[in-house]
Design a protein around this motif. Sequence first.
Motif, short mmCIF file in Angstrom:
data_model
loop_
_atom_site.label_atom_id
_atom_site.label_comp_id
_atom_site.label_asym_id
_atom_site.label_seq_id
_atom_site.Cartn_x
_atom_site.Cartn_y
_atom_site.Cartn_z
N THR A 150 0.96 -1.11 0.38
CA THR A 150 -0.19 -0.19 -0.24
C THR A 150 0.65 1.14 0.08
OG1 THR A 150 -2.23 -1.24 1.03
CG2 THR A 150 -1.61 1.45 1.70
N ALA A 151 0.51 2.17 -1.40
CA ALA A 151 1.34 3.15 -0.78
C ALA A 151 0.03 4.50 -1.03
CB ALA A 151 1.57 4.03 -2.26
N PHE A 152 0.82 5.42 0.13
CA PHE A 152 -0.19 6.26 0.81
C PHE A 152 0.09 7.86 0.89
CE2 PHE A 152 -0.45 9.43 4.69
CZ PHE A 152 -2.11 10.06 4.55
N PHE A 153 -0.73 8.37 -0.09
CA PHE A 153 0.01 9.65 -0.72
C PHE A 153 -1.05 10.93 0.40
CE2 PHE A 153 1.80 8.91 -4.87
CZ PHE A 153 1.45 7.21 -4.77
N SER A 158 -1.05 -1.92 10.38
CA SER A 158 -1.58 -2.25 11.61
C SER A 158 -0.05 -1.23 12.19
CB SER A 158 -0.94 -3.53 12.43
OG SER A 158 0.45 -4.00 11.24
N GLN A 159 1.17 -1.10 11.83
CA GLN A 159 2.18 -0.36 12.35
C GLN A 159 2.84 0.99 11.51
OE1 GLN A 159 5.25 -2.94 13.64
NE2 GLN A 159 4.39 -4.65 12.20
N PRO A 160 1.95 1.91 10.69
CA PRO A 160 2.39 2.73 9.93
C PRO A 160 3.22 3.99 11.09
CG PRO A 160 0.09 2.63 11.69
CD PRO A 160 0.60 1.59 11.70
N LYS A 161 4.33 4.03 10.45
CA LYS A 161 5.32 4.60 10.59
C LYS A 161 5.64 6.07 10.89
CE LYS A 161 9.05 1.58 8.50
NZ LYS A 161 8.50 0.79 7.07
N ARG A 191 1.05 10.72 10.06
CA ARG A 191 0.33 11.35 8.83
C ARG A 191 -0.82 10.16 8.44
NH1 ARG A 191 3.99 14.21 5.24
NH2 ARG A 191 5.06 12.90 5.71
N THR A 192 0.24 9.36 8.11
CA THR A 192 -0.41 7.42 7.83
C THR A 192 -1.58 7.17 8.98
OG1 THR A 192 1.56 7.39 6.98
CG2 THR A 192 0.15 5.54 6.54
N GLU A 193 -1.42 7.84 10.14
CA GLU A 193 -1.47 6.38 11.24
C GLU A 193 -3.15 7.53 11.34
OE1 GLU A 193 0.36 6.39 14.78
OE2 GLU A 193 -1.33 5.54 15.96
N ASP A 194 -3.05 8.39 11.25
CA ASP A 194 -3.54 9.42 11.75
C ASP A 194 -5.14 9.15 10.33
OD1 ASP A 194 -2.89 10.52 13.50
OD2 ASP A 194 -2.46 12.37 12.30
N TYR A 195 -4.81 9.07 9.37
CA TYR A 195 -5.49 9.03 8.16
C TYR A 195 -6.30 7.09 8.02
CZ TYR A 195 -7.57 8.50 3.29
OH TYR A 195 -7.95 8.17 2.20
N ILE A 196 -5.40 6.67 8.57
CA ILE A 196 -6.09 4.97 8.33
C ILE A 196 -7.50 4.78 9.12
CG2 ILE A 196 -4.80 3.10 6.74
CD1 ILE A 196 -3.35 2.95 9.41
N VAL A 234 4.07 9.49 0.92
CA VAL A 234 4.48 9.54 2.16
C VAL A 234 4.92 8.20 3.15
CG1 VAL A 234 3.72 9.41 4.71
CG2 VAL A 234 2.58 11.44 3.10
N GLU A 235 4.24 7.59 2.79
CA GLU A 235 4.62 5.52 3.40
C GLU A 235 4.40 5.24 2.46
OE1 GLU A 235 3.78 5.31 7.29
OE2 GLU A 235 4.89 3.18 7.51
#
Lengths: 288, 251
Positions: B216-219, B235-238, B241-246, B225-226
């Motif tokens: 998965t790529a998060f834009f 499960s463990q976004p680095k 911002r990814t964490e907030d989004y998912i 971003v990641e």
Amino acid sequence: MKKNQFIEKLIHGIFLLLGLITVGCVLLITVYLVISGIPAIKEIGFVDFLFGKEWASTASEPKYGILPFILTSIYGTAGAIIIGVPVGFMTAVYLSKMASPKVKSVMQAAVSLLAGIPSVVYGLVGMLVLVPGIRKVFNVPDGASLLAAIIVLAIMILPSIIKMSITALDAVPKEYEDASLALGATPIETYFKVSVPAAKSGIAAAVVLGVGRAIGEAMAVMMVAGNVPNMPDSLFQSVRFLTTAVSSEMSYSSGLQRQALFSIALVLFLFIMLINVTLNFFLKREKE
Amino acid sequence: MSNIITVKDMNLWYGDHQALHNINIEIPEKSITAFIGPSGCGKSTFLKTLNRMNDLIPSVKITGDIRYNDADIFGKDVDVNSLRKEIGMVFQKPNPFPMSIYDNVAYGPRTHGITNKAQLDEIVERALRDAAIWDEVKDRLKKNALGMSGGQQQRLCIARALAVQPKILLMDEPTSALDPISTSRIEELVMELKNKYTIVMVTHNMQQALRVSDNTAFFLLGELVEFGKTDDIFSQPKDKRTEDYITGRFG
Ligand SMILES: Nc1ncnc2c1ncn2[C@@H]1O[C@H](COP(=O)(O)OP(=O)(O)OP(=O)(O)O)[C@@H](O)[C@H]1O
Ligand SMILES: [Mg+2]
């Protein structure tokens, strides 16, 4: 409340009346043409009139055969379509799909201008340029001919064919074209295999409209076709169209001759009705 | 598994507006890669860059390096039509041609020079089978494609893309216009297809990304971003911002 309703009704009535005026005009013309066109056909005989090869209305033993006019109108229109449609269609594809916005706007303005030129001007330019040109190029005694009329008509129908085809092509959803390009088709393949088929009923309507314009045109063809009631045996024959057959004798005609002119007008009218029905058919299919 | 697409330091502008900033990504072969991110972050733009559909927009300017099988896709000797044949695309809105079902699927192969009727029949059937729609349409191949339901149309579009035998299939929110049943059919289909094709898919549906994708790529705002294994991203976004989004605290 009541007053409002009254105004609503009044306005409704006015619009209805205005609409009825148009319908009334059409009906009046139709009825008038039928009534004044039938007697001569009866007197001359249906077959002799429509299929007679000779028109000699002022001879001591007059002949009223309009086959030369019918064939000339058909050949002239067909010729104009054969030249005008491919040129107009290709121009429309170019302008709608390939041209840069700048080129497109300049050329569309030129096309609109072409549409606005009065037919007498087409006739004049045809007389002064085309007719002598044909005489020289093909080495014939007189350039005023079926060929000259075909060329003038072809140019005259270009604007309507181009404009209507562009409208139809512009309306093709971009998604279709994107899908085709994404499959690896080239832009040209895309235009001809996807865009044009998707616009085909609009393009067909454009062609029918062109036919209508060509068959109804009088002034320009009168000036370049020679206006002699010959059978159109060759492109270089001087000929007379259905339209010009009516207009060129009307002013001095009388009796059966005059009645026969009305009959010609009736025949022309029926041709144009037929074309209109065809046009409506295509336009309806476009909407679906 | 080798990488079929490698992007290095890619930037993209629409006129003066920079829509993508410094993108770096490697997309592995025969896998499903999902692009997620809020609306307007550049997912579609990036997807369309990969098969050069952005070339069609005059104002677009691109810098950086994009390689498909180690060859620069903007290279001088690259034929953009052959590139698009290898990198197929399915659009967000089902867009079958206004032709018969058969002609829709046969359009690509015909364009690429196949005229033999038997051969075309075979390609059409295989593509429709691969797109899991053969049983529904086999008796009405001559019917106009616009008469099908939205979900069927989208599977037809997938079949149409498969018929030219691409290596990669780009899908821009292929299920966003569909009901849950059609959506799950297409998800199953996509998971089937990864045995043969590389799939890159934009989706707004977090669950869908989690269900089907390998990576998965998060834009966000034109930046990548990641990017990583789907399970790790979810499960463990680095990145915060990814964490907030998912977790739905964002966008
Ligand atoms: N043809 C275009 N011309 C100019 N700007 C564009 C064009 N297409 C997209 N953009 C801009 O580029 C940015 C990214 O758009 P893009 O369509 O790639 O977003 P997206 O992530 O796919 O959004 P969505 O999830 O809503 O589909 C946006 O700011 C958008 O306004
Ligand atoms: Mg998008």
